[in-house]
Design an enzyme around this catalytic site. Structure first.
Site, PDB file in Angstrom:
ATOM      1  N   GLY A   1      17.151  15.508  32.226  1.00 25.01           N
ATOM      2  CA  GLY A   1      16.412  16.899  31.694  1.00 25.01           C
ATOM      3  C   GLY A   1      15.029  16.632  31.955  1.00 25.01           C
ATOM      4  O   GLY A   1      14.169  17.567  31.869  1.00 25.01           O
TER       5      GLY A   1
ATOM      6  N   ARG B   1      17.883  28.520  43.913  1.00 28.57           N
ATOM      7  CA  ARG B   1      17.034  28.524  42.617  1.00 28.57           C
ATOM      8  C   ARG B   1      15.985  29.531  42.366  1.00 28.57           C
ATOM      9  O   ARG B   1      15.940  30.151  41.328  1.00 28.57           O
ATOM     10  CB  ARG B   1      16.343  27.137  42.529  1.00 28.57           C
ATOM     11  CG  ARG B   1      17.255  26.031  42.379  1.00 28.57           C
ATOM     12  CD  ARG B   1      16.596  24.657  42.181  1.00 28.57           C
ATOM     13  NE  ARG B   1      15.887  24.426  40.615  1.00 28.57           N
ATOM     14  CZ  ARG B   1      14.676  24.806  40.474  1.00 28.57           C
ATOM     15  NH1 ARG B   1      13.869  25.063  41.449  1.00 28.57           N
ATOM     16  NH2 ARG B   1      14.211  24.669  39.282  1.00 28.57           N
TER      17      ARG B   1
ATOM     18  N   CYS C   1      22.004  39.699  53.009  1.00 24.69           N
ATOM     19  CA  CYS C   1      21.821  41.227  52.533  1.00 24.69           C
ATOM     20  C   CYS C   1      21.949  41.126  51.116  1.00 24.69           C
ATOM     21  O   CYS C   1      22.836  41.649  50.465  1.00 24.69           O
ATOM     22  CB  CYS C   1      23.293  41.981  53.047  1.00 24.69           C
ATOM     23  SG  CYS C   1      23.132  41.814  54.777  1.00 24.69           S
TER      24      CYS C   1
HETATM   25  C1  LIG Z   1      22.670  18.663  34.526  1.00 27.40           C
HETATM   26  C2  LIG Z   1      22.908  17.488  33.729  1.00 27.40           C
HETATM   27  C3  LIG Z   1      22.095  16.395  33.777  1.00 27.40           C
HETATM   28  C4  LIG Z   1      21.065  16.323  34.700  1.00 27.40           C
HETATM   29  O1  LIG Z   1      20.036  17.062  34.356  1.00 27.40           O
HETATM   30  P1  LIG Z   1      18.445  17.098  35.094  1.00 27.40           P
HETATM   31  O2  LIG Z   1      17.547  17.998  34.610  1.00 27.40           O
HETATM   32  O3  LIG Z   1      18.748  17.145  36.334  1.00 27.40           O
HETATM   33  O4  LIG Z   1      17.958  15.611  34.705  1.00 27.40           O
HETATM   34  C5  LIG Z   1      22.623  15.317  32.867  1.00 27.40           C
HETATM   35  N1  LIG Z   1      23.544  15.269  32.141  1.00 27.40           N
HETATM   36  C6  LIG Z   1      24.121  16.534  32.029  1.00 27.40           C
HETATM   37  C7  LIG Z   1      25.454  16.421  30.962  1.00 27.40           C
HETATM   38  C8  LIG Z   1      23.981  17.400  32.988  1.00 27.40           C
HETATM   39  O5  LIG Z   1      24.854  18.686  32.577  1.00 27.40           O
END
Ligand SMILES: *Cc1c(COP(=O)(O)O)cnc(C)c1O
Length: 419
Positions: free
Chosen positions: A239, A312, A342
């Site tokens: 994250g 995105r 489209c």
């Molecule tokens: C998507 C996800 C990640 C990675 O998230 P990032 O924001 O790309 O670092 C890690 N663990 C789980 C369980 C996820 O669903």
């Protein structure tokens, strides 16, 4: 930091002019910098080097075999969310003992595949999954190591579509209920309680939500110990955010320091699941301008890449910087960068103040290394684009451009319809 820089007026990937790659293999294409990938992985993993830890790269952010292989060589593991990702990780040589399996909807078949592959741990997300896991493990004579993914109910202060740790989210088990589920799991013969896990969201630009989540997990771990359930792994998910525009996310060192301070001499192995922070700024999407369309209201720059290649902006309204591959003195305009699909939502940039582009100019869509190719599709029957890795003054095609035959592979016209 990344290695997409101008030398003179030419954008380079490391030491190769981007225009040369585009000339050689056509556009659109994804281009990754090997040195950047390596540097990002090492900066992240290295920030935890003084504690017992395992960096499990989030495969969904970029599932390319060559990239998975790169991190495997560096000693990294993988965070997977499907049987297909397990297949990729194993194929790339990731040690199964370094694979953790997350996701709310694992099927029986996927669970069996992962058990037979002897992965490190399942991050389970519901009490029914706990039971299914126990059942499948029992049937094939295995014991499944599990962590319960708890939902710590912290606000990651990111885009609502990529928040996963709030009470109303589909992910994880509420932290208040987790103790109950752990007690059940600990009593099941074919399970081994190994850890506690969470993942609160993506593109976080502050450390405080991570620290808050860790604080809540520590309380849970303490309660588990009191009931005689000892855990070995603390999986803090991924994250950590990156700079797309003007965000100022913490450096991995700052993130690691804050977590280590909160961890404070716990006898645990920490698992991290970074995705975006490793690959996001290590890749770009290279497109060629087809047309400039001017209406009284707007200027549209029509390029050969589209939302099927990079979703995105359409999906989250995300910002990706737009840069010319060949710099020159240009007027600025306000324009939408759009693709050939489209759909009105087919844009790569909207109302963007950008240098004027002309037909046949090359354009770089920056920060496209995470959730770029891995989220791409064949919508509008567009073959998926190639992926290229720049390494010093060389480059390698790590995935070829799809062909029209690829588009119809596996399709059949029933006999009754005739020839
Ligand atoms: C998507 C996800 C990640 C990675 O998230 P990032 O924001 O790309 O670092 C890690 N663990 C789980 C369980 C996820 O669903």
């Amino acid at each position: 930091m990344h290695h997409f820089t101008y030398k003179g007026n030419e954008l380079h990937c490391e030491d190769v002019p981007v225009s040369r790659i585009a000339q050689d293999i056509g556009t659109p294409l994804y281009l990754y910098s090997h040195a950047t990938l390596l540097q990002h992985f090492r900066a992240f993993d290295g920030a935890f080097s003084d504690v017992a830890h395992l960096t499990c790269f989030a495969v969904k952010s970029n599932s390319s075999l060559a990239i998975l292989k790169l991190f495997a060589i560096e000693g990294g593991g993988a965070d997977i969310v499907s049987g297909g990702e397990l297949y990729r990780a194993l194929k790339a040589g990731v040690d199964p003992k370094k694979i953790v399996y997350s996701g709310v909807g694992k099927t029986g078949e996927e669970i069996e595949y992962a058990l037979r592959s002897e992965i490190l741990m399942f991050n389970v997300e519901s009490s029914q999954e706990i039971n299914l896991l126990n059942e499948v493990a029992g049937r094939i004579g295995k014991r499944a190591s599990i962590a319960i993914r708890v939902n710590p109910d912290v606000d990651p202060k990111t885009h609502p579509y990529i928040s996963t740790g709030l009470k109303e989210s589909k992910f994880g088990i509420e932290i208040e209920r987790a103790l109950e589920d752990y007690t059940v799991a600990a009593g099941l013969r074919h399970l081994r309680v190994a850890g506690v896990s969470c993942h609160i969201g993506s593109q976080l630009t502050q450390v405080s939500p991570f620290v808050d989540a860790l604080g809540k997990l520590k309380v849970l771990i303490e309660k588990l110990r009191e009931t005689g359930i000892a855990v070995q792994y603390l999986d803090l998910g991924g994250g950590l955010g990156i700079t797309y525009d003007k965000e100022e996310p913490p450096h991995p060192d700052e993130y690691a320091e804050a977590l280590k301070r909160e961890l404070h001499a716990q006898d645990l192995t920490v698992i991290l699941e970074p995705g975006r922070v490793i690959t996001g700024n290590a890749g770009i999407l290279v497109a060629r301008v087809l047309y400039i369309k001017r209406s009284p209201e707007k200027t549209f720059i029509v390029v050969d890449a589209a939302m099927n290649d990079l979703i995105r902006p359409s999906l989250y309204g995300s910002y990706h910087a737009i840069q010319p591959v060949r710099r020159s003195e240009r007027r600025m305009v306000k324009a939408d960068v759009v693709g050939p699909i489209c759909e009105s939502t087919d844009f790569l940039a909207k109302n963007r103040e950008t240098a004027v582009f002309e037909p046949t100019d090359l354009m770089a869509v920056m920060s496209a290394g995470a959730y770029g190719f891995s989220m791409s599709s064949n919508y509008n029957s567009r073959p998926r684009v190639p992926e290229v890795m720049g390494v010093g003054d060389r480059y390698f095609v790590i995935r070829s451009r799809e062909t029209y035959e690829d588009l119809v592979r596996g399709e059949n016209i029933p006999d009754f319809m005739g020839e």
